[in-house]
Design an enzyme around this catalytic site. Structure first.
Site, PDB file in Angstrom:
ATOM      1  N   GLY A 101     -61.416  18.319 116.139  1.00 35.57           N
ATOM      2  CA  GLY A 101     -60.907  17.184 116.912  1.00 35.57           C
ATOM      3  C   GLY A 101     -59.657  16.537 116.354  1.00 35.57           C
ATOM      4  N   SER A 170     -55.061  22.621 107.034  1.00 32.81           N
ATOM      5  CA  SER A 170     -54.799  22.460 105.590  1.00 32.81           C
ATOM      6  C   SER A 170     -56.080  22.656 104.781  1.00 32.81           C
ATOM      7  CB  SER A 170     -54.156  21.098 105.295  1.00 32.81           C
ATOM      8  OG  SER A 170     -54.783  20.036 105.983  1.00 32.81           O
TER       9      SER A 170
END
Length: 257
Positions: A101, A170
């Protein structure tokens, strides 16, 4: 946020407190203190009270390879921009597996801030890979370079007074810490967008998990590649248990936005 005094005319050349150039590989702040993981010397790795030259701070990790270049500061400082915009600039770094999300929260947050007249910009992983990082793959080395470029881009917007909302998988702690140091610890806010893996697979907004299950793509974070959860995020948003609006509201409360 601490004050941001102007740096030296040529921050590419770190100097000691007497103005003499430091030996190559030796990075210190303008008071002469060696730049380490604890820049203030008070035992807190996230303190930046002693960091008065942000250019030298970023060079702690990266030796500048470009030669014969001189830093040219803007005639309009970050402080002046923040004063005109009516808010502090910052970097909000959303991290989490695909389908958690991140982009949805980033878009919703930006819309609210924009409607309030704030200067915002979104840096999204897919957006970056359509241009600035489009030459990179998904190996650990390429992922690291992707985050390095994204962090420098975020910092450029930060210095120009923007609230920068970054949405990047990441997956590695080390890479996110690199981004924190490039941007500056006092301006970097790590947000862990957490979602149960099975729910993320069911959501599959980009069809990546379906492709991975068919063997069409390899190295998908959260499927057949690792994700290292943040050690101390500013806030953890459990998106499998809260709505988008609830997640954004929680984030704004934490950031005092």
């Amino acid at each position: 946020h601490p004050a941001h005094p102007a740096g030296p005319a040529d921050p590419a050349i770190p100097k000691d407190s007497s103005g003499q150039p430091l030996p190559e590989g030796d990075a210190r702040d303008v008071s002469g203190r060696e730049l380490t993981g604890d820049p203030s010397g008070d035992g807190r790795s996230d303190s930046v009270e002693a960091i008065r030259d942000r250019e030298q701070w970023s060079r702690r990790l990266y030796a500048q390879k470009s030669k014969n270049v001189v830093w040219q500061p803007s005639g309009v400082s970050r402080e002046l921009r923040e004063r005109r915009f009516g808010h502090k600039s910052m970097v909000i770094w959303l991290t989490g597996i695909s389908g958690s999300g991140k982009t949805t929260i980033a878009n919703g947050l930006e819309l609210l801030l924009w409607e309030e007249g704030k200067q915002t910009v979104i840096l999204d992983g897919d957006m970056m890979r359509h241009g600035l990082t489009g030459d990179l793959g998904f190996s650990p080395e390429d992922r690291r370079e992707n985050i390095r470029r994204a962090a420098h881009t975020a910092r450029a917007f930060l210095e120009n007074g923007h609230i920068v909302i970054c949405a990047f998988v990441s997956p590695y702690v080390e890479d996110r810490e690199m981004a924190r140091e490039i941007i500056g610890p006092s301006d970097f806010f790590e947000i862990y967008v957490h979602c149960d893996r099975q729910i993320a697979i069911e959501r599959d907004p980009k069809g990546l998990y379906a492709k991975a299950s068919k063997g069409q793509i390899k190295g998908l974070t959260g499927y057949d590649a690792p994700y290292e959860a943040p050690l101390q995020p500013l806030i953890k948003l459990n998106t499998d248990r809260m709505s988008v609006d609830e997640a954004i509201a929680s984030l704004r409360r934490k950031l005092l936005l």
